[in-house]
Design an enzyme around this catalytic site. Sequence first.
Site, PDB file in Angstrom:
ATOM      1  N   ARG A 172       0.844  -1.199   0.000  1.00  0.00           N
ATOM      2  CA  ARG A 172       0.000   0.000   0.000  1.00  0.00           C
ATOM      3  C   ARG A 172       0.880   1.250   0.000  1.00  0.00           C
ATOM      4  NH1 ARG A 172      -4.605  -0.083   4.407  1.00  0.00           N
ATOM      5  NH2 ARG A 172      -5.324   1.677   3.142  1.00  0.00           N
ATOM      6  N   CYS A 230      -1.191   5.798   9.266  1.00  0.00           N
ATOM      7  CA  CYS A 230      -1.562   4.516   8.656  1.00  0.00           C
ATOM      8  C   CYS A 230      -2.691   4.788   7.679  1.00  0.00           C
ATOM      9  CB  CYS A 230      -1.950   3.511   9.734  1.00  0.00           C
ATOM     10  SG  CYS A 230      -3.315   4.070  10.791  1.00  0.00           S
TER      11      CYS A 230
END
Length: 275
Positions: A172, A230
Amino acid sequence: MTAIISAADLISEMDTRQPLTLLDVRWQLGGPPGRPVYEQGHIPGAVYVDLDTELAGPAGPAGRHPLPDPAEFGAAMRRAGVDQGTPVVTLDGGPGWGAARAWWLLRWAGHENVRVLDGGMAAWGGELTTEEPHPEPGDFRPRPGSLPTLDADAAAGLARSGVLLDARAGERYRGEVEPIDPVGGHIPGALSAPTADNTGEDGLLRPAAELRARFTDLGVTADSPAGVYCGSGVSGAHQALALAVAGFDTALYPGSWSEWTADAGRPVATGPHPG
C-alpha cells in the site's frame, strides 16, 4: 508505567481483586463486527467497546476513523466503567490494532494508567465467560492533548524535517494496491514501517530491544521528532504502542491516509522510496 501487560501478569493482577477495568475492543478492518465474537466468550468482567462508534467520530473528510468528540468519548468510557484513578487494560482478538486504538485514545485523553494485553485473546489462557458485565458508571473525564497529534500540514512538514513512519503494508505504501482509499502511495518523504513487523509469529510484540533497534534503524532517536500514520489512525496507534515499548515518544496523525487522500490537491509519492 509500561504500555503492555502479559496474560500471566493480568491473571495475577485479577487474582488480587484490586480494581481493574478491562475493555474488549475486538475489531477487524472491513468486519465482521466484534460483538458477536465477544458474546461467544470473553474475559470475566471485560466490557465490549465498539471501535467504529465509540472510539472514532463519523467518517468523512477528516478520515475513516477521525478522533471522537471528547464529550462523547468520555461518556462511552464512563459507561464502560472507566475511572480516572483505576488501571485500564485493553485487549482484542489480534493483531492488537483495536486494543492499541483504545490505549492511545485513553492516553491522549489524559488517563495515566492504561496497558494493552500483549497478544490479545490468542495469548489468554485463563477463564472465559458469556456473562456480560454491567459496571457502575465511571468518573473518567477526558483531557484531550495529553499525547501529541499531527494534522495533514504537520505530517507533511515532519516527513521533510524529521521522521514520519507509514505503518501500512508495504504494497500500500508503494502504491501497488489500495483496497480502501481512493489513491495508492504515501506522503512524500514518509518511510515504510509496516505495523505487522512489530510482532513475532506468536502474535506478541517483539522485545523492547528489538523494537528499539528497528526504529533506530529508521532514524528515530530520543531527540528527533517522530510521527506515524496509517490508513485511518488504527494500525498507526499500534505503531505508537510499539514505539512506546521501545522507549520513544511519537505523534500520531489520526486522519492518516484516508484524510490525506480526501484532498485531491495533496501530493502523493509511489514506489519503494520516500520520494
